[in-house]
Design a protein around this motif. Structure first.
Motif, mmCIF file in Angstrom:
data_model
loop_
_atom_site.group_PDB
_atom_site.id
_atom_site.type_symbol
_atom_site.label_atom_id
_atom_site.label_comp_id
_atom_site.label_asym_id
_atom_site.label_seq_id
_atom_site.Cartn_x
_atom_site.Cartn_y
_atom_site.Cartn_z
ATOM 1 N N GLN A 1 0.859 -1.185 0.000
ATOM 2 C CA GLN A 1 0.000 0.000 0.000
ATOM 3 C C GLN A 1 0.893 1.232 0.000
ATOM 4 O O GLN A 1 1.934 1.258 0.651
ATOM 5 C CB GLN A 1 -0.911 0.022 1.218
ATOM 6 C CG GLN A 1 -1.867 1.187 1.199
ATOM 7 C CD GLN A 1 -2.942 1.057 2.268
ATOM 8 O OE1 GLN A 1 -3.000 0.080 2.985
ATOM 9 N NE2 GLN A 1 -3.769 2.048 2.363
ATOM 10 N N VAL B 1 -2.128 2.445 8.895
ATOM 11 C CA VAL B 1 -2.690 3.545 8.103
ATOM 12 C C VAL B 1 -3.548 4.439 8.959
ATOM 13 O O VAL B 1 -3.495 5.672 8.848
ATOM 14 C CB VAL B 1 -3.474 2.994 6.882
ATOM 15 C CG1 VAL B 1 -4.241 4.101 6.192
ATOM 16 C CG2 VAL B 1 -2.534 2.314 5.903
ATOM 17 N N SER B 2 -4.343 3.874 9.855
ATOM 18 C CA SER B 2 -5.194 4.711 10.710
ATOM 19 C C SER B 2 -4.358 5.572 11.659
ATOM 20 O O SER B 2 -4.699 6.725 11.928
ATOM 21 C CB SER B 2 -6.203 3.864 11.483
ATOM 22 O OG SER B 2 -5.561 3.098 12.463
ATOM 23 N N LYS B 3 -3.243 5.031 12.152
ATOM 24 C CA LYS B 3 -2.378 5.814 13.050
ATOM 25 C C LYS B 3 -1.573 6.882 12.296
ATOM 26 O O LYS B 3 -1.101 7.839 12.903
ATOM 27 C CB LYS B 3 -1.463 4.899 13.839
ATOM 28 C CG LYS B 3 -2.231 4.080 14.855
ATOM 29 C CD LYS B 3 -1.318 3.414 15.812
ATOM 30 C CE LYS B 3 -2.169 2.686 16.857
ATOM 31 N NZ LYS B 3 -1.366 2.118 17.907
ATOM 32 N N GLU C 1 -0.731 -5.838 9.841
ATOM 33 C CA GLU C 1 -1.331 -4.752 10.620
ATOM 34 C C GLU C 1 -1.491 -3.474 9.784
ATOM 35 O O GLU C 1 -1.605 -2.387 10.326
ATOM 36 C CB GLU C 1 -0.466 -4.455 11.839
ATOM 37 C CG GLU C 1 -0.307 -5.639 12.761
ATOM 38 C CD GLU C 1 0.719 -5.370 13.838
ATOM 39 O OE1 GLU C 1 0.318 -5.327 15.013
ATOM 40 O OE2 GLU C 1 1.899 -5.191 13.496
ATOM 41 N N GLU C 2 -1.529 -3.639 8.472
ATOM 42 C CA GLU C 2 -1.550 -2.501 7.553
ATOM 43 C C GLU C 2 -2.674 -1.511 7.840
ATOM 44 O O GLU C 2 -2.450 -0.295 7.856
ATOM 45 C CB GLU C 2 -1.663 -3.031 6.126
ATOM 46 C CG GLU C 2 -1.277 -2.059 5.070
ATOM 47 C CD GLU C 2 -1.171 -2.742 3.733
ATOM 48 O OE1 GLU C 2 -2.052 -2.485 2.891
ATOM 49 O OE2 GLU C 2 -0.224 -3.521 3.521
ATOM 50 N N ASP C 3 -3.873 -1.991 8.099
ATOM 51 C CA ASP C 3 -5.007 -1.092 8.358
ATOM 52 C C ASP C 3 -4.798 -0.283 9.635
ATOM 53 O O ASP C 3 -5.112 0.907 9.685
ATOM 54 C CB ASP C 3 -6.320 -1.881 8.452
ATOM 55 C CG ASP C 3 -6.708 -2.493 7.120
ATOM 56 O OD1 ASP C 3 -6.317 -1.921 6.075
ATOM 57 O OD2 ASP C 3 -7.398 -3.524 7.117
ATOM 58 N N GLU C 4 -4.256 -0.913 10.658
ATOM 59 C CA GLU C 4 -3.972 -0.213 11.918
ATOM 60 C C GLU C 4 -2.899 0.862 11.702
ATOM 61 O O GLU C 4 -3.019 1.982 12.201
ATOM 62 C CB GLU C 4 -3.493 -1.210 12.977
ATOM 63 C CG GLU C 4 -3.122 -0.564 14.290
ATOM 64 C CD GLU C 4 -2.533 -1.570 15.284
ATOM 65 O OE1 GLU C 4 -1.807 -1.108 16.171
ATOM 66 O OE2 GLU C 4 -2.794 -2.774 15.163
ATOM 67 N N GLN D 1 -2.778 8.834 9.983
ATOM 68 C CA GLN D 1 -3.677 9.866 9.452
ATOM 69 C C GLN D 1 -3.168 11.283 9.691
ATOM 70 O O GLN D 1 -3.346 12.157 8.856
ATOM 71 C CB GLN D 1 -5.082 9.716 10.057
ATOM 72 C CG GLN D 1 -5.827 8.475 9.620
ATOM 73 C CD GLN D 1 -6.092 8.432 8.140
ATOM 74 O OE1 GLN D 1 -6.543 9.417 7.562
ATOM 75 N NE2 GLN D 1 -5.793 7.310 7.518
#
Length: 77
Positions: free
Chosen positions: A2, A68-70, A63-66, A72
């Motif tokens: 990503q 990305v959220s951190k 843990e890619e989604d976590e 932001q």
């Protein structure tokens, strides 16, 4: 993999970014133009042109989604 574009336009942001990204296993690259460095390297980051957005590539991390959220707060507008 990503990719996202982030802005690290201050020394404090660079330190926060490196501290955050080092919490995770895996490979992270930052690129600016034709230069690509390890995103976990604070010295490498300071060798880039920080006045422009940088591309962050995240490779095969469960843990890619976590992550990305951190990240932001660093996303480039």
């Amino acid at each position: 993999m990503q990719s996202l574009y982030i802005s690290l336009n201050s020394i404090e942001k660079v330190k926060q970014f490196v501290n955050l990204i080092n919490l995770y296993e895996g490979d992270f690259d930052l690129s600016s133009g034709r230069y690509i460095i390890d995103a976990k390297s604070i010295m490498g980051i300071f060798s880039l042109d920080l006045s422009k957005p940088l591309r962050l590539d995240i490779y095969n991390n469960p843990e890619e989604d976590e992550i990305v959220s951190k990240l932001q707060v660093f996303l480039s507008e």
